[in-house]
Write a protein that holds these residues in place. Structure first.
Motif, PDB file in Angstrom:
ATOM      1  N   GLN A   1     -59.431 -25.039  39.262  1.00 25.15           N
ATOM      2  CA  GLN A   1     -59.635 -26.191  38.393  1.00 25.15           C
ATOM      3  C   GLN A   1     -59.384 -27.503  39.129  1.00 25.15           C
ATOM      4  OE1 GLN A   1     -60.906 -25.870  35.393  1.00 25.15           O
ATOM      5  NE2 GLN A   1     -60.977 -28.091  35.115  1.00 25.15           N
ATOM      6  N   MET A   2     -58.361 -27.530  39.992  1.00 20.03           N
ATOM      7  CA  MET A   2     -58.058 -28.752  40.746  1.00 20.03           C
ATOM      8  C   MET A   2     -59.203 -29.105  41.684  1.00 20.03           C
ATOM      9  SD  MET A   2     -53.998 -28.223  41.591  1.00 20.03           S
ATOM     10  CE  MET A   2     -53.923 -29.754  42.525  1.00 20.03           C
ATOM     11  N   LEU A   3     -59.799 -28.101  42.316  1.00 18.42           N
ATOM     12  CA  LEU A   3     -60.928 -28.366  43.212  1.00 18.42           C
ATOM     13  C   LEU A   3     -62.149 -28.846  42.424  1.00 18.42           C
ATOM     14  CD1 LEU A   3     -60.529 -25.390  45.678  1.00 18.42           C
ATOM     15  CD2 LEU A   3     -60.244 -27.799  46.207  1.00 18.42           C
ATOM     16  N   LYS A   4     -62.306 -28.325  41.201  1.00 20.50           N
ATOM     17  CA  LYS A   4     -63.421 -28.825  40.371  1.00 20.50           C
ATOM     18  C   LYS A   4     -63.244 -30.303  40.066  1.00 20.50           C
ATOM     19  CE  LYS A   4     -64.302 -24.430  37.962  1.00 20.50           C
ATOM     20  NZ  LYS A   4     -64.284 -23.752  36.638  1.00 20.50           N
ATOM     21  N   GLN A   5     -61.991 -30.695  39.795  1.00 19.70           N
ATOM     22  CA  GLN A   5     -61.722 -32.093  39.472  1.00 19.70           C
ATOM     23  C   GLN A   5     -61.925 -33.015  40.670  1.00 19.70           C
ATOM     24  OE1 GLN A   5     -57.766 -32.088  37.915  1.00 19.70           O
ATOM     25  NE2 GLN A   5     -58.322 -31.017  36.017  1.00 19.70           N
ATOM     26  N   ARG A   6     -61.873 -32.453  41.876  1.00 17.83           N
ATOM     27  CA  ARG A   6     -62.080 -33.280  43.082  1.00 17.83           C
ATOM     28  C   ARG A   6     -63.559 -33.434  43.417  1.00 17.83           C
ATOM     29  NH1 ARG A   6     -57.359 -31.182  47.195  1.00 17.83           N
ATOM     30  NH2 ARG A   6     -58.115 -32.929  48.433  1.00 17.83           N
ATOM     31  N   ASN A   7     -64.431 -32.876  42.558  1.00 19.20           N
ATOM     32  CA  ASN A   7     -65.883 -33.116  42.653  1.00 19.20           C
ATOM     33  C   ASN A   7     -66.456 -32.781  44.017  1.00 19.20           C
ATOM     34  OD1 ASN A   7     -66.005 -34.062  39.979  1.00 19.20           O
ATOM     35  ND2 ASN A   7     -65.297 -36.085  40.643  1.00 19.20           N
ATOM     36  N   GLY A   8     -66.049 -31.613  44.545  1.00 22.43           N
ATOM     37  CA  GLY A   8     -66.637 -31.175  45.810  1.00 22.43           C
ATOM     38  C   GLY A   8     -66.261 -32.030  46.985  1.00 22.43           C
ATOM     39  N   GLU A   9     -65.092 -32.622  46.982  1.00 21.34           N
ATOM     40  CA  GLU A   9     -64.624 -33.450  48.096  1.00 21.34           C
ATOM     41  C   GLU A   9     -64.711 -32.665  49.410  1.00 21.34           C
ATOM     42  OE1 GLU A   9     -60.392 -35.342  49.595  1.00 21.34           O
ATOM     43  OE2 GLU A   9     -60.773 -35.055  47.440  1.00 21.34           O
ATOM     44  N   ASP A  10     -65.284 -33.281  50.404  1.00 23.51           N
ATOM     45  CA  ASP A  10     -65.518 -32.598  51.676  1.00 23.51           C
ATOM     46  C   ASP A  10     -64.196 -32.218  52.348  1.00 23.51           C
ATOM     47  OD1 ASP A  10     -66.882 -31.535  53.842  1.00 23.51           O
ATOM     48  OD2 ASP A  10     -66.880 -33.448  54.935  1.00 23.51           O
ATOM     49  N   GLY A  11     -64.067 -30.942  52.696  1.00 19.35           N
ATOM     50  CA  GLY A  11     -62.874 -30.472  53.391  1.00 19.35           C
ATOM     51  C   GLY A  11     -61.680 -30.239  52.507  1.00 19.35           C
ATOM     52  N   ALA A  12     -61.832 -30.375  51.170  1.00 26.01           N
ATOM     53  CA  ALA A  12     -60.691 -30.200  50.267  1.00 26.01           C
ATOM     54  C   ALA A  12     -60.301 -28.724  50.204  1.00 26.01           C
ATOM     55  CB  ALA A  12     -61.045 -30.707  48.874  1.00 26.01           C
ATOM     56  N   VAL A  13     -59.010 -28.470  50.391  1.00 26.36           N
ATOM     57  CA  VAL A  13     -58.471 -27.107  50.360  1.00 26.36           C
ATOM     58  C   VAL A  13     -57.185 -27.123  49.545  1.00 26.36           C
ATOM     59  CG1 VAL A  13     -57.535 -25.175  51.691  1.00 26.36           C
ATOM     60  CG2 VAL A  13     -59.464 -26.495  52.601  1.00 26.36           C
ATOM     61  N   GLU A  14     -57.053 -26.179  48.617  1.00 26.93           N
ATOM     62  CA  GLU A  14     -55.817 -25.982  47.867  1.00 26.93           C
ATOM     63  C   GLU A  14     -55.169 -24.685  48.337  1.00 26.93           C
ATOM     64  OE1 GLU A  14     -54.312 -27.888  45.708  1.00 26.93           O
ATOM     65  OE2 GLU A  14     -55.829 -29.455  45.646  1.00 26.93           O
ATOM     66  N   SER A  15     -53.840 -24.658  48.407  1.00 26.75           N
ATOM     67  CA  SER A  15     -53.150 -23.455  48.865  1.00 26.75           C
ATOM     68  C   SER A  15     -51.887 -23.240  48.043  1.00 26.75           C
ATOM     69  CB  SER A  15     -52.796 -23.562  50.351  1.00 26.75           C
ATOM     70  OG  SER A  15     -51.937 -24.657  50.602  1.00 26.75           O
ATOM     71  N   GLY A  16     -51.449 -21.991  47.982  1.00 20.42           N
ATOM     72  CA  GLY A  16     -50.236 -21.638  47.258  1.00 20.42           C
ATOM     73  C   GLY A  16     -49.908 -20.174  47.494  1.00 20.42           C
ATOM     74  N   PHE A  17     -48.670 -19.792  47.176  1.00 19.63           N
ATOM     75  CA  PHE A  17     -48.210 -18.432  47.418  1.00 19.63           C
ATOM     76  C   PHE A  17     -48.393 -17.584  46.157  1.00 19.63           C
ATOM     77  CE2 PHE A  17     -46.068 -20.675  50.818  1.00 19.63           C
ATOM     78  CZ  PHE A  17     -46.208 -19.786  51.873  1.00 19.63           C
ATOM     79  N   VAL A  18     -48.935 -16.373  46.364  1.00 19.61           N
ATOM     80  CA  VAL A  18     -49.148 -15.408  45.293  1.00 19.61           C
ATOM     81  C   VAL A  18     -48.738 -14.039  45.793  1.00 19.61           C
ATOM     82  CG1 VAL A  18     -51.030 -16.717  44.218  1.00 19.61           C
ATOM     83  CG2 VAL A  18     -51.545 -15.081  46.033  1.00 19.61           C
ATOM     84  N   SER A  19     -48.651 -13.071  44.871  1.00 19.80           N
ATOM     85  CA  SER A  19     -48.296 -11.697  45.223  1.00 19.80           C
ATOM     86  C   SER A  19     -49.491 -10.796  44.952  1.00 19.80           C
ATOM     87  CB  SER A  19     -47.088 -11.223  44.416  1.00 19.80           C
ATOM     88  OG  SER A  19     -45.938 -11.958  44.765  1.00 19.80           O
ATOM     89  N   VAL A  20     -49.848  -9.990  45.956  1.00 20.43           N
ATOM     90  CA  VAL A  20     -50.936  -9.027  45.846  1.00 20.43           C
ATOM     91  C   VAL A  20     -50.378  -7.671  46.243  1.00 20.43           C
ATOM     92  CG1 VAL A  20     -53.257  -8.388  46.583  1.00 20.43           C
ATOM     93  CG2 VAL A  20     -52.631 -10.806  46.415  1.00 20.43           C
TER      94      VAL A  20
END
Length: 572
Positions: A259-278
């Protein structure tokens, strides 16, 4: 416990504490290093995987769009029953087939629903028409839904049951000169080959997947999770990316990053990161949006696999060995140079700690310890002198503060606090001895006018003069004081009603006479009250104040006395 035992115990505790601190610092530092490194690697890996996918697709997408703009195909789609146009269109389609990576294509006409297809093996040469698309068939719903939505470009992973193939389809709408949709063209990429080349790269600790704009899984190494025919499924039935995670917080986090990346409207080079458990293991998730195809690329890094903490254990071992050697050397130095001489100071320190200054004899060897002993003795003597002097100063200062807290700074008389204490003591004494006492309340007449006309400095001088005349007019054992502003109070004890009246008149006359000699005539109004045993402070002050008010009301510069019975006396 001896000092030697304490130092040995301290050294052991230092080793344990240092070891524990080192282990905790190692865990925190290693985790921080790995996380920082992982975030950088995740961003790089996400961009790398995105670039590999786009590099594979952009050429195919461009060819598909070029094919959709073919005038031959558009003209045929408008008149599909014309055999000549059909032959020209098939030759045009076959020319595109050789350029596509998968050497396959499809063309679907809107007017009659005819679906044309040929593959890399050219199995359908001369028979490219395969079947008719029908809005009543669920397998064909994708075609009609894309046309209804008017989406010029679409990527979809879908099995074609008629052809018996499962591909990553590139769908491009074909429009005429009036922008009307006349059909759809595109190509398909073999899913297994594409997954092996782009997604399942075979590197331990790195998992790559691609999801569409709504989070449905499109490319993943496990085909069971791929959401085939996404476009025709309702939202609740899609295989979305949150299915990969067990923890609800992880599900919420990964969807939040989309959702955060959608709000950034395809900003070039935008990357979101976070820790999850798989599968019970901590992963770092990196997410990027690919506006060119409308997909998200997700990379999951198993940091424990990529860089195990055991890689950093040699650093911890080197630190602990260095620490142990340092502590051993430190103990030897303390034992030989300090420990033995310092023991002789122990008894002296204990005495000084208990506040005793009768120190025993202390040996003074010719070394640093001897100088330390000498300094200690001098310090103890200095401390003894300082303590004695400080106690005297504290006692003197306490006495002075108590006095200042009860004295008016301007006139030097008792202030309100001092008068309160004296009056309370006198009330108790009167009740105890059953003897009354007197209270005078004085007020300078028209003092505000004096302040307004001559200034506050002149007013302060008058207050000081009145205070002096007041002290001179009362007995040595009476208690004059300044109540506040231009009001003064005098406590008379021992006293009777006649004495109270006599002293009140004397004070009034003294102020009037003495002020005339100064060139600034001043008069005062005096209210007096003779307090009976058993009356409290409120009764005393209220009656004195009423007497003062009565003196002012009767013209000022006069005395009014109230007795315990409430009778008013107005001396001439």
């Amino acid at each position: 416990m001896s000092l030697k035992t304490r130092i040995l115990g301290l050294a052991a505790l230092l080793i344990i504490a240092a070891g524990t601190a080192s282990w905790l610092a190692y865990r925190a530092l290693s985790e921080d290093i790995i996380e920082r490194w992982g975030q950088q690697v995740a961003e790089i890996q996400v961009r790398y995987d995105s670039a590999r996918l786009l590099q594979s697709l952009e050429r195919e997408i461009g060819l598909a769009r070029q094919m959709a703009r073919s005038s031959t195909l558009i003209q045929w789609a408008q008149s599909p029953e014309d055999p000549a146009l059909e032959n020209q269109a098939i030759r045009q389609m076959e020319s595109f087939r050789s350029n596509f990576r998968d050497n396959s294509y499809f063309v679907a006409l809107r007017s009659n629903g005819h679906y044309y297809y040929n593959n890399a093996s050219n199995d359908y040469a001369g028979d490219q028409f395969r079947y008719v698309l029908s809005p009543d068939k669920p397998d064909d719903a994708w075609f009609f839904q894309l046309i209804d939505e008017g989406r010029d470009f679409h990527l979809n992973v879908n099995p074609d049951t008629e052809l018996g193939v499962t591909k990553l389809w590139i769908d491009v709408l074909m429009r005429d000169a009036d922008n009307n949709i006349v059909g759809m063209v595109g190509t398909g990429l073999n899913l297994d080959d594409f997954l092996q080349d782009i997604v399942d790269i075979g590197q331990d600790g790195i998992t790559t997947l691609f999801v569409d704009y709504n989070g449905a899984i499109q490319l993943y190494r496990d085909r069971n999770y791929i959401d085939f025919a996404t476009i025709i499924k309702p939202e609740g039935q899609k295989n979305t990316v949150d299915l990969l995670f067990d923890d609800p917080q992880d599900k919420q986090q990964i969807l939040g990053m989309l959702q955060m990346l959608k709000q950034r409207n395809g900003e070039d080079g935008a990357v979101e990161s976070g820790f999850v458990s798989v599968d019970g293991r901590k992963h770092l998730a990196g997410v990027a949006f690919l506006p060119a195809i409308g997909w998200f690329e997700i990379t999951l890094l198993d940091l424990n696999t990529l860089i195990p903490r055991s890689y950093l254990w040699p650093l911890v071992a080197v630190f602990l060995v260095s620490l142990l050697v340092t502590l051993v050397l430190f103990h030897q130095i303390i034992q030989s140079r300090i420990l033995r001489p310092v023991i002789s100071l122990e008894e002296a320190v204990h005495r000084l700690r208990d506040g005793r200054f009768d120190l025993p004899y202390l040996p003074k060897p010719e070394n640093e310890i001897g100088r330390l002993v000498d300094h200690f003795e001098k310090m103890s003597h200095s401390l003894q002198d300082t303590t004695r002097e400080l106690e005297q100063k504290v006692a003197h200062r306490t006495e002075e503060l108590q006095r200042l807290a009860r004295v008016d700074a301007l006139t030097g008389l008792k202030n309100r606090r001092g008068l309160d204490e004296v009056m309370n003591e006198e009330i108790q004494r009167a009740e105890r001895e059953q003897k009354g006492f007197g209270l005078l309340w004085l007020d300078i007449d028209h003092f505000k006018a004096i302040n307004d006309s001559q200034g506050h400095q002149a007013g302060d001088e008058i207050l000081c003069r009145v205070a002096l005349w007041l002290k001179a007019a009362v007995r040595p054992y009476d208690h004059p004081g300044r109540w506040g502003g231009d009001e003064f109070v005098v406590l008379l004890s021992p006293c009777d009603a006649a004495t109270l009246e006599q002293i009140a008149c004397r004070i009034r006359a003294s102020v009037e006479q003495e002020s005339q000699r100064t060139g600034t005539p001043v008069t005062i109004s005096v209210g007096g009250y003779f307090c009976q045993p058993g009356e409290d402070l409120d009764v005393l002050l209220r009656n004195a104040d009423q007497a003062l008010y009565e003196a002012k009301r009767n013209g000022r510069n006069r005395v009014c006395i109230r007795t315990g019975a409430g009778e008013a006396i107005h001396p001439a």
